[in-house]
Design a protein around this motif. Sequence first.
Motif, PDB file in Angstrom:
ATOM      1  N   ASP A   8      25.708  78.613 138.173  1.00 52.14           N
ATOM      2  CA  ASP A   8      26.681  77.788 138.890  1.00 52.14           C
ATOM      3  C   ASP A   8      25.972  76.623 139.552  1.00 52.14           C
ATOM      4  O   ASP A   8      26.457  75.496 139.557  1.00 52.14           O
ATOM      5  N   LEU A   9      24.810  76.926 140.119  1.00 48.11           N
ATOM      6  CA  LEU A   9      24.072  75.900 140.836  1.00 48.11           C
ATOM      7  C   LEU A   9      23.638  74.778 139.889  1.00 48.11           C
ATOM      8  O   LEU A   9      23.799  73.594 140.185  1.00 48.11           O
ATOM      9  N   VAL A  10      23.093  75.169 138.723  1.00 50.70           N
ATOM     10  CA  VAL A  10      22.632  74.146 137.790  1.00 50.70           C
ATOM     11  C   VAL A  10      23.805  73.295 137.320  1.00 50.70           C
ATOM     12  O   VAL A  10      23.674  72.084 137.115  1.00 50.70           O
ATOM     13  N   PHE A  11      24.986  73.917 137.185  1.00 55.62           N
ATOM     14  CA  PHE A  11      26.174  73.164 136.773  1.00 55.62           C
ATOM     15  C   PHE A  11      26.527  72.072 137.770  1.00 55.62           C
ATOM     16  O   PHE A  11      27.210  71.104 137.433  1.00 55.62           O
ATOM     17  N   ALA A  12      26.088  72.242 139.025  1.00 56.05           N
ATOM     18  CA  ALA A  12      26.400  71.233 140.035  1.00 56.05           C
ATOM     19  C   ALA A  12      25.512  69.999 139.875  1.00 56.05           C
ATOM     20  O   ALA A  12      25.754  68.978 140.508  1.00 56.05           O
ATOM     21  N   PHE A  13      24.475  70.096 139.041  1.00 56.97           N
ATOM     22  CA  PHE A  13      23.592  68.956 138.816  1.00 56.97           C
ATOM     23  C   PHE A  13      23.855  68.384 137.415  1.00 56.97           C
ATOM     24  O   PHE A  13      23.266  68.870 136.453  1.00 56.97           O
ATOM     25  N   PRO A  14      24.714  67.375 137.285  1.00 57.56           N
ATOM     26  CA  PRO A  14      24.899  66.772 135.967  1.00 57.56           C
ATOM     27  C   PRO A  14      23.554  66.224 135.469  1.00 57.56           C
ATOM     28  O   PRO A  14      22.696  65.895 136.298  1.00 57.56           O
ATOM     29  N   SER A  15      23.383  66.159 134.120  1.00 56.41           N
ATOM     30  CA  SER A  15      22.052  65.793 133.631  1.00 56.41           C
ATOM     31  C   SER A  15      21.622  64.421 134.148  1.00 56.41           C
ATOM     32  O   SER A  15      20.438  64.177 134.341  1.00 56.41           O
ATOM     33  N   LEU A  16      22.594  63.525 134.404  1.00 53.94           N
ATOM     34  CA  LEU A  16      22.213  62.220 134.946  1.00 53.94           C
ATOM     35  C   LEU A  16      21.575  62.378 136.321  1.00 53.94           C
ATOM     36  O   LEU A  16      20.593  61.700 136.643  1.00 53.94           O
ATOM     37  N   VAL A  17      22.123  63.287 137.118  1.00 53.85           N
ATOM     38  CA  VAL A  17      21.587  63.487 138.467  1.00 53.85           C
ATOM     39  C   VAL A  17      20.190  64.115 138.391  1.00 53.85           C
ATOM     40  O   VAL A  17      19.278  63.703 139.112  1.00 53.85           O
ATOM     41  N   ILE A  18      20.019  65.081 137.478  1.00 51.84           N
ATOM     42  CA  ILE A  18      18.681  65.659 137.289  1.00 51.84           C
ATOM     43  C   ILE A  18      17.711  64.556 136.874  1.00 51.84           C
ATOM     44  O   ILE A  18      16.600  64.453 137.389  1.00 51.84           O
ATOM     45  N   ALA A  19      18.183  63.695 135.947  1.00 54.20           N
ATOM     46  CA  ALA A  19      17.314  62.622 135.462  1.00 54.20           C
ATOM     47  C   ALA A  19      16.946  61.674 136.597  1.00 54.20           C
ATOM     48  O   ALA A  19      15.806  61.217 136.688  1.00 54.20           O
ATOM     49  N   ILE A  20      17.916  61.378 137.474  1.00 54.53           N
ATOM     50  CA  ILE A  20      17.640  60.494 138.606  1.00 54.53           C
ATOM     51  C   ILE A  20      16.555  61.105 139.486  1.00 54.53           C
ATOM     52  O   ILE A  20      15.588  60.435 139.868  1.00 54.53           O
ATOM     53  N   LEU A  21      16.706  62.409 139.773  1.00 54.66           N
ATOM     54  CA  LEU A  21      15.716  63.101 140.603  1.00 54.66           C
ATOM     55  C   LEU A  21      14.330  63.065 139.963  1.00 54.66           C
ATOM     56  O   LEU A  21      13.344  62.685 140.596  1.00 54.66           O
ATOM     57  N   ILE A  22      14.273  63.476 138.691  1.00 57.82           N
ATOM     58  CA  ILE A  22      12.972  63.553 138.022  1.00 57.82           C
ATOM     59  C   ILE A  22      12.328  62.168 137.939  1.00 57.82           C
ATOM     60  O   ILE A  22      11.138  62.000 138.187  1.00 57.82           O
ATOM     61  N   THR A  23      13.166  61.161 137.577  1.00 59.32           N
ATOM     62  CA  THR A  23      12.620  59.823 137.404  1.00 59.32           C
ATOM     63  C   THR A  23      12.112  59.258 138.721  1.00 59.32           C
ATOM     64  O   THR A  23      11.075  58.595 138.768  1.00 59.32           O
TER      65      THR A  23
END
Lengths: 275, 315
Positions: free
Chosen positions: A111-126
Motif C-alpha cells: 500500500d505504501l509503495v502505491f502511494a509513490f507514483p513512479s514519477l515521484v520516486i524518480a523525482i526523489l532518486i534524481t
Amino acid sequence: MTRGPSLTFWIGAVLSLSFVAAALLSFLWTPYDVEALEIANRLKTPSVAHPFGTDHFGRDILSMIMVGARTSIAVALVAVGIGMGLGVPLGLWAAARKGGLVDEVIMRGNDLVFAFPSLVIAILITAVFGASALNAIIAIGIFNIPVFARLTRGAALSLWQREFILAARVAGKGAARISAEHILPNILNLLIVQGTIQFSLGILAEAGLSYVGLGAQPPLPSWGRMLADAQTMVSFAPHLALIPGLAIVLMVLGLNLMGDGLRDWLDPRIRVARA
Amino acid sequence: MLRYTLKRALSLLVSLLVASLVIFFVVEVAPGDPAAYMLGVNAQEDTLAALRAELGLDQPKLVRYAAWVTGMLQGDFGTSYTYRTPVAQMVADRLWVSLPLAAYALALSTLIAFPAGIYAASRRGRAGDMAVMGATQLGVAVPNFWFAMMLVVIFAINLRWFSAGGFPGWEGGVLPALKALTLPAIALALPQAAILARVMRSALLDTLGEDFIRTARAKGLSPGQALRAHALRNALIPVLTILGLQFSFLLAGAIIIEQVFFLPGLGRLVFQAISARDLIVVESVVMLLVFAVIVVNFLVDLAYAAVDPRLRART
C-alpha cells in the motif's frame, strides 16, 4: 477445444516485435550514425534519403528512433523484471502465510509503495543521485513490485483452497515447495499477461521521465528526449514531435493488443484488471 | 460506519508516518552530506559548515526528523535554500495552478468516460461498442505530454484558438485562467478517460448479468431503465477504485503536462528545485504529493463504504 491466438494478438505481436527487431538491428546497423552531426542537413522534412527527416543537428530521425527503441525497451523490460523478481515471491509468501504478520507487513508495504507514483520516486532518486536511465529503471521497477505482489497474492490465495494443494500438503510438502511447484506454474499465465501490460506502461513511463529530464541523458537517444528536444520547434518542424510520439503510441498499442490477445487465449476465464 | 472510519484513519496515519520516514531518510541521510549536494563539489569548507548549521544538519537525525514533521504539521515546510523564501508559500502559490488543473482534468475525464462507458455497455458487441472500445485502446496508448504537444500544434499554432502556454494567474479573472488550463486539462483527461470508460463498461456488463437486473427487467423496466436505476450504482465500486488510483496518475501527469505548457505549477517548482539542488523544496513537494495520494485513497475507502453498506459490516 484448442484454438490459436486471435487476430488482435497477431496485430499486436507484429507491431511490437517490429520495434524489438528495429532495436536489435540498431546494434548492427542504422541508416546513419546517430552521433554524426550534419548541420547543413538540419530540419529536413521526410524524403527518400531520410524517410523520417532530420532533427536540428541534422541527425537522421529513423536511426534515432531505432536506437531510442533500445532505450525504451531495455528500461521497461528490466523494470518488469524487477517488479516480477521481487513482487512475485513476496506475493507467494504473503499468500502462504495468509492473515499472519508476514502477510500484513507485505500488504501494508505494498500500500505504501502505491502511494509513490513512479514519477515521484524518480523525482526523489534524481534529486539525490542525479538523472540517468538507470534511475528511471529503478523508479518504474519499484512501482511494479506491488502490482505483481498483489496480483500473485490474490491468485495464489484462491489456489491454496484447492484439493490438489491439500494433497501436496498431505504428502508432506512445505509452503515454499508448494508455492514453487504447484502455485507458481498455475499463475504463470496471469503473470505473463500482466507482464505485457506493465511493459507497455513502462514504455510510457520511460518516455515521460526522459521527456522531463529525469530519465535517459544525452547522448543516449530516447523517444522521450526526442520529444523534449522537439518541443521548441513544433511550430516550424512538427515532424520532429510527430514521429517519436507515433513510435511510442504504436509500440504501446502493440503491447496492449498483444496482452489482450494473450489473456483471451491463455485463459478466457481470468480477467485481469487493466488499470 | 464509525468503527470502519476509525480503522481506516489509523492506517492512514501509519502510512503517512512511514512515508515521511522513507522520504526523510532517502533525501537527508542516504548519500552523504545534503549541504555538499546543494552547493556542489567546489564549495568552500566554511560555506558548507554555515549551510549545515543553517539547515540544522549538525543535530542528530531523529531530532531533525521530529523537527521536520512537527514543522509541517504547523504549516512550516522550512526555507528554500535557493530562493530564501518559505517553502510553504512557494508550494501554496504553485498549488493554485496544479490542483485546479488536476481537478479540471478529473472532471473532464469523468464527463467523457461515464457516458462513453455506459453507451458501450448498452450496445455490447455492436458497432457503437466497438467504436468506443477502439478509441479507448488508442487513448491508453497515447502519452499525455505528446498529445499535449499535438494539441498545441493544432489549436494554438494553426487555429490560434488558445495560447500555446503560460498562465495569466487567477487575479485577471476566472475565465482567462480556465482558458489557459483548458488544453492542458484535455491532454491530461483523455488518456485517463479511456481507462475509466473501459472500467465503467466492464463493471456495468458484470452487474447487468446479476439476478437483480433480471428481476428489474421482469418487473417491466426497459434495459436502459434497469441500467440507469440498478446497474449503475453497483458498478460504481470498481469505478471509484480506478478514480482513486487515477488521482495519483493525474497529479504525476499534471507535473509533466505543466512542462509542455510552461505552467507555473508544482512540476516546474520541483524540476527547478532539482536542478538547483534545493533538497528542502524537493522533500516538501514529494511529501505533499504522497500525502495527497494517501488521503485520496482514504477518501475512496470511505466512499466505498458509503456506496456499499456490506463493506461497513465486514470490518
